[in-house]
Scaffold this motif. Structure first.
Motif, PDB file in Angstrom:
ATOM      1  N   LEU A 278       0.827  -1.170   0.012  1.00  0.00           N
ATOM      2  CA  LEU A 278      -0.099   0.222   0.087  1.00  0.00           C
ATOM      3  C   LEU A 278       0.847   1.324  -0.056  1.00  0.00           C
ATOM      4  CD1 LEU A 278      -2.825   1.212   0.335  1.00  0.00           C
ATOM      5  CD2 LEU A 278      -2.646   1.271   2.552  1.00  0.00           C
ATOM      6  N   MET A 279       0.750   2.063  -1.101  1.00  0.00           N
ATOM      7  CA  MET A 279       1.403   3.417  -0.826  1.00  0.00           C
ATOM      8  C   MET A 279       0.743   4.203  -0.002  1.00  0.00           C
ATOM      9  SD  MET A 279       1.716   3.968  -5.304  1.00  0.00           S
ATOM     10  CE  MET A 279       0.388   3.072  -5.729  1.00  0.00           C
ATOM     11  N   VAL A 280       1.424   5.174   0.760  1.00  0.00           N
ATOM     12  CA  VAL A 280       0.911   5.984   1.719  1.00  0.00           C
ATOM     13  C   VAL A 280       1.712   7.356   1.482  1.00  0.00           C
ATOM     14  CG1 VAL A 280       0.628   6.421   4.082  1.00  0.00           C
ATOM     15  CG2 VAL A 280       0.682   4.193   3.292  1.00  0.00           C
ATOM     16  N   ILE A 281       0.782   8.294   1.696  1.00  0.00           N
ATOM     17  CA  ILE A 281       1.120   9.865   1.884  1.00  0.00           C
ATOM     18  C   ILE A 281       0.713  10.311   3.184  1.00  0.00           C
ATOM     19  CG2 ILE A 281       0.861  12.064   0.795  1.00  0.00           C
ATOM     20  CD1 ILE A 281       0.266  10.689  -1.857  1.00  0.00           C
ATOM     21  N   ASP A 282       1.496  11.154   3.771  1.00  0.00           N
ATOM     22  CA  ASP A 282       1.381  11.429   5.091  1.00  0.00           C
ATOM     23  C   ASP A 282       1.791  12.810   5.198  1.00  0.00           C
ATOM     24  OD1 ASP A 282       1.153  12.369   7.914  1.00  0.00           O
ATOM     25  OD2 ASP A 282       2.613  10.576   8.447  1.00  0.00           O
ATOM     26  N   PRO A 283       0.808  13.620   4.877  1.00  0.00           N
ATOM     27  CA  PRO A 283       0.976  15.255   5.067  1.00  0.00           C
ATOM     28  C   PRO A 283       0.915  15.787   6.386  1.00  0.00           C
ATOM     29  CG  PRO A 283      -1.207  14.815   4.432  1.00  0.00           C
ATOM     30  CD  PRO A 283      -0.514  13.343   4.682  1.00  0.00           C
ATOM     31  N   GLY A 284       0.764  15.240   7.434  1.00  0.00           N
ATOM     32  CA  GLY A 284       0.682  15.508   8.637  1.00  0.00           C
ATOM     33  C   GLY A 284      -0.763  15.707   9.214  1.00  0.00           C
ATOM     34  N   HIS A 285      -1.186  15.822  10.269  1.00  0.00           N
ATOM     35  CA  HIS A 285      -2.408  15.822  11.131  1.00  0.00           C
ATOM     36  C   HIS A 285      -2.938  17.236  10.576  1.00  0.00           C
ATOM     37  CE1 HIS A 285      -4.892  14.575  14.750  1.00  0.00           C
ATOM     38  NE2 HIS A 285      -5.700  15.412  13.879  1.00  0.00           N
TER      39      HIS A 285
END
Length: 370
Positions: free
Chosen positions: A326-333
């Motif tokens: 699974l690709m994931v993008i974490d731009p922050g909360h």
């Protein structure tokens, strides 16, 4: 500027789209500090209620703060005025500022946090990622003199009844004859006290979400010409709209993970982000969840997402997503801030020139990037 709007009016308006019943049971939504009777001329919209935000509200003359993250999320055992939170609470009380939080209920709500995030990226065919509660429907039947049927139909439809998919004002009507006898003390629109009256009436039927019953009935009574409107409300077994946190849908066209990362940075206004996957991998189906959504990455996988956009991914769960492809993008909360302009427009439309709404300019993002 008018001064007859109260905090209660602002809250009722917001709860029309994000009822407290949508919130998770562990959440603490609703009134945080202050009075529901507080007269309101100026409202600040913010993601967080930190001390610097409270200072800004005081400086700007706000009477109320509408926040996404609850000020009182973790149970307080004391209000220590030597701490930032204690000082913030003291200042709010001293300056008569009412604080209301719409948190997971605004995540679930149609047009809320997750829909705002999805719309900015152009994601289509949206469905909830995690179903939390499904809409309960009821049927309203009201009997109206023929002269007022259209008027009552418009009133209940504008209050939230009769909406099916992309259609509004969905009703069914049958003509018939109603009877009544005005008794002593009555002030009938038609007929005289003591005489049986027969009137041509329409039986008007429609469906609506259960949580909108009070609002719709109130609007119906205001529009109905009779002193005592005759109506029935029936529970239905029909399946209503599916609700839940997060969204899953499709990009209008396939793109690379790198291109999507750049789009996320642009639309969510973040200078940097973390991602999992190869930059040249193709993505089309996207799952997203504003805030801390790492524990739902399995749902994104199960529903066929190519990539999952969420904040606060921790190391081991990130590894798990990576191993499962699974690709994931974490731009922050903090990207949940994208809902603030949506709320401002909603309130501006609702209250026109009665109340001034503004978005906090205070920084509540703790992270810096280099």
């Amino acid at each position: 500027m008018a001064n007859n709007v109260t905090a209660s009016d602002i809250i009722k308006s917001l709860e029309e789209i994000a009822p407290k019943e949508y919130a998770f049971d562990w959440d603490n939504v609703g009134l945080q500090v202050g009075s529901l009777k507080q007269p309101v001329k100026k409202v600040m919209i913010t993601l967080d209620v930190l001390e610097n935000v409270v200072d800004e509200a005081i400086e700007q003359g706000a009477d109320m703060i509408v926040a996404h993250h609850p000020l009182l999320f973790i149970k307080l055992n004391e209000i220590n005025l030597d701490t930032p939170k204690g000082r913030a609470i003291k200042k709010l009380i001293q300056h008569n500022i009412t604080v209301y939080a719409s948190h997971t209920n605004l995540d679930v709500a149609e047009g809320g946090v997750n829909d705002a995030m999805a719309e900015l990226l152009g994601i289509e065919n949206l469905k909830p990622l995690i179903e939390s509660n499904n809409e309960e429907l009821v049927k309203l039947t009201v009997f109206v003199p023929e002269s007022h049927t259209d008027y009552v139909r418009d009133a209940i439809s504008e209050a939230g009844a009769g909406h099916i998919g992309d259609y509004s004002h969905c009703t069914y009507q049958v003509s018939g004859e109603g009877t009544f006898k005005p008794l002593e003390g009555s002030n009938p629109l038609i007929g005289s006290q003591g005489d049986l009256e027969k009137v041509k009436e329409d039986r008007l039927e429609t469906i609506l979400p259960k949580e909108k019953v009070d609002t719709v009935i109130h609007s119906m009574r205001k529009a109905h010409p009779y002193e005592e409107a005759a109506y029935d409300v029936f529970p239905l077994l029909n399946e209503g709209q599916k609700r839940g946190v997060g969204r899953i849908g499709d990009l209008s066209s396939e793109m690379t993970l790198h291109t999507l990362c750049e789009l996320v940075k642009e639309k969510y206004q973040v200078p940097k982000l973390r991602f999992i996957g190869e930059p040249d991998q193709k993505v089309r189906r996207v799952a997203l969840l504003g805030g801390s959504g790492e524990k739902y990455h399995g749902a994104a996988l199960a529903k066929g997402a190519d990539v999952y956009i969420t904040g606060d991914m921790t190391f081991h769960l990130a590894q798990e997503a990576w191993e499962n492809g699974l690709m994931v993008i974490d731009p922050g909360h903090h990207v949940e801030k994208v809902v603030n302009p949506v709320l401002k427009k909603y309130f501006d439309d609702k209250f026109s020139n009665e109340v001034k709404f503004f978005i906090s300019a205070s920084n509540t993002e703790p992270f810096r990037f280099c």
